[in-house]
Design an enzyme around this catalytic site. Structure first.
Site, PDB file in Angstrom:
ATOM      1  N   GLY A  13       0.804  -1.189   0.032  1.00 23.54           N
ATOM      2  CA  GLY A  13      -0.109  -0.066   0.061  1.00 23.54           C
ATOM      3  C   GLY A  13       0.637   1.193  -0.039  1.00 23.54           C
ATOM      4  N   ALA A  14       1.961   1.492  -1.022  1.00 22.21           N
ATOM      5  CA  ALA A  14       2.587   2.379  -0.948  1.00 22.21           C
ATOM      6  C   ALA A  14       2.555   3.527  -1.930  1.00 22.21           C
ATOM      7  CB  ALA A  14       4.021   2.408  -0.913  1.00 22.21           C
ATOM      8  N   ASN A  64      -4.859  -7.529  -5.073  1.00 25.82           N
ATOM      9  CA  ASN A  64      -5.865  -7.324  -4.104  1.00 25.82           C
ATOM     10  C   ASN A  64      -5.417  -8.352  -2.833  1.00 25.82           C
ATOM     11  OD1 ASN A  64      -8.004  -7.636  -2.180  1.00 25.82           O
ATOM     12  ND2 ASN A  64      -9.723  -7.738  -3.734  1.00 25.82           N
ATOM     13  N   ASN A  91       1.676  -2.126   5.570  1.00 28.79           N
ATOM     14  CA  ASN A  91       1.077  -0.849   5.625  1.00 28.79           C
ATOM     15  C   ASN A  91      -0.365  -0.862   5.256  1.00 28.79           C
ATOM     16  OD1 ASN A  91       1.209   2.210   5.577  1.00 28.79           O
ATOM     17  ND2 ASN A  91       0.657   1.855   3.420  1.00 28.79           N
ATOM     18  N   SER A 145      -2.502   1.711  14.864  1.00 25.51           N
ATOM     19  CA  SER A 145      -2.931   3.124  14.962  1.00 25.51           C
ATOM     20  C   SER A 145      -3.460   3.484  16.410  1.00 25.51           C
ATOM     21  CB  SER A 145      -4.626   3.114  14.230  1.00 25.51           C
ATOM     22  OG  SER A 145      -5.295   4.077  14.435  1.00 25.51           O
ATOM     23  N   TYR A 159     -13.272  -0.436  12.766  1.00 25.61           N
ATOM     24  CA  TYR A 159     -11.710   0.116  12.430  1.00 25.61           C
ATOM     25  C   TYR A 159     -10.884  -0.269  13.757  1.00 25.61           C
ATOM     26  CZ  TYR A 159      -7.513   2.895  11.383  1.00 25.61           C
ATOM     27  OH  TYR A 159      -6.180   3.238  10.884  1.00 25.61           O
ATOM     28  N   THR A 162     -10.140  -3.561  14.524  1.00 26.01           N
ATOM     29  CA  THR A 162      -9.007  -4.408  13.913  1.00 26.01           C
ATOM     30  C   THR A 162      -7.625  -3.911  14.251  1.00 26.01           C
ATOM     31  OG1 THR A 162      -9.327  -2.620  12.163  1.00 26.01           O
ATOM     32  CG2 THR A 162     -10.593  -4.833  11.903  1.00 26.01           C
ATOM     33  N   LYS A 163      -7.499  -2.515  14.595  1.00 24.90           N
ATOM     34  CA  LYS A 163      -6.213  -2.176  14.703  1.00 24.90           C
ATOM     35  C   LYS A 163      -5.858  -2.680  16.214  1.00 24.90           C
ATOM     36  CE  LYS A 163      -5.103   0.087  10.984  1.00 24.90           C
ATOM     37  NZ  LYS A 163      -4.072  -0.553  10.120  1.00 24.90           N
ATOM     38  N   ILE A 192      -2.454  11.922  11.401  1.00 27.52           N
ATOM     39  CA  ILE A 192      -1.576  12.275  10.478  1.00 27.52           C
ATOM     40  C   ILE A 192      -2.137  12.678   9.386  1.00 27.52           C
ATOM     41  CG2 ILE A 192       0.336  11.122   9.298  1.00 27.52           C
ATOM     42  CD1 ILE A 192       0.990  10.745  12.305  1.00 27.52           C
TER      43      ILE A 192
END
Length: 254
Positions: A13-14, A64, A91, A145, A159, A162-163, A192
């Site tokens: 995911g960059a 994917n 990431n 996160s 979310y 999951t983090k 961020i």
């Protein structure tokens, strides 16, 4: 801290944001790199050009990562290009949408799990044999996160869950993989700005209100997180494992 020159990195995911700047910082530290992307090649193309300008090797590929076969192929392509793997940066992730408890449908719940956790499972499983072969030990860095620490803002329960799981995943893998010389750590960013995540899901008013509570009196940048990821990546021969570094300006303190 170990020297990163010549180390072989696979990062997911960059295309933009934290992933892009982490890849950039790793390249500038001397790494060869394979860049996974899902939604656009502009960022990866810039990163390849940067690496080549420095006399290093870089390439990119689509997958994917929620699909195990695509994740396995992407990892295989990376290893064939790099001739091995020393560092894995997981990431990929996202909030998908803000939904309050009463609004969460089973399909949404599963999508959030897949994007933030199944991708990490698929990639790490596929990469494991190659990380075991790294001659100086290897390093996995997972993106968590602040939401996984604090529970996040309203509308982020799926979310945040999951983090939080990523934090436990990191600790568990550190125990399981240590015998192979694999260090596993996480980074937990706070606010961020300059990322797709906050561009889409955080209003200016919400960001301004959050900044008021940050002891350093500013939001973070992708570069702040990238430096931390690069530090943990360099610990392929170090003694830090099972740790999470919080990058949040002091708003959450453990």
């Amino acid at each position: 801290m170990g020297q990163l020159k010549g180390k072989k990195v696979f990062i997911t995911g960059a295309e933009q944001g934290i992933g892009f700047h982490s890849a950039k910082t790793l390249i500038e530290a001397g790494c060869d790199i394979y860049i996974h992307y899902f939604s656009g090649t502009e960022g990866p193309e810039q990163l390849v050009a940067l690496a080549e300008s420095l006399g290093q090797r870089a390439a990119f590929g689509y997958a994917n990562l929620t699909k195990a076969d695509e994740a396995t192929k992407c990892v295989k392509d990376a290893v064939e290009f790099l001739d091995g793997m020393d560092i894995l940066v997981n990431n990929v992730g996202g909030i998908i949408a803000r939904k309050w408890l009463g609004e969460i449908e089973p399909e949404f719940w599963q999508t959030v799990i897949d994007v933030n956790m199944t991708t990490m499972l698929n990639v790490t499983q596929a990469a494991l044999p190659y990380l075991k072969e790294a001659k100086d030990g290897s390093s996995i860095v997972n993106l968590a996160s602040l939401a996984g620490r604090s529970g996040g803002h309203s509308g982020s329960v799926a979310y945040s869950m999951t983090k939080g799981a990523v934090l436990t995943w990191t600790r568990s893998l550190a125990a399981e993989l240590g015998e192979f010389g694999i260090r596993v750590n996480a980074v937990a960013p706070g606010l961020i700005l300059g990322t797709r995540f906050h561009n889409q899901h955080t209003t200016k008013e919400s960001a301004d209100e959050t900044v008021k509570g940050i002891p350093l009196a500013r939001a973070g940048t992708p570069e702040d997180v990238a430096r931390t990821i690069t530090f943990l990546a360099s610990e392929y021969d170090g003694f830090i494992s099972g740790a999470t570094i919080d990058v949040n300006g002091g708003i959450y303190r453990m």
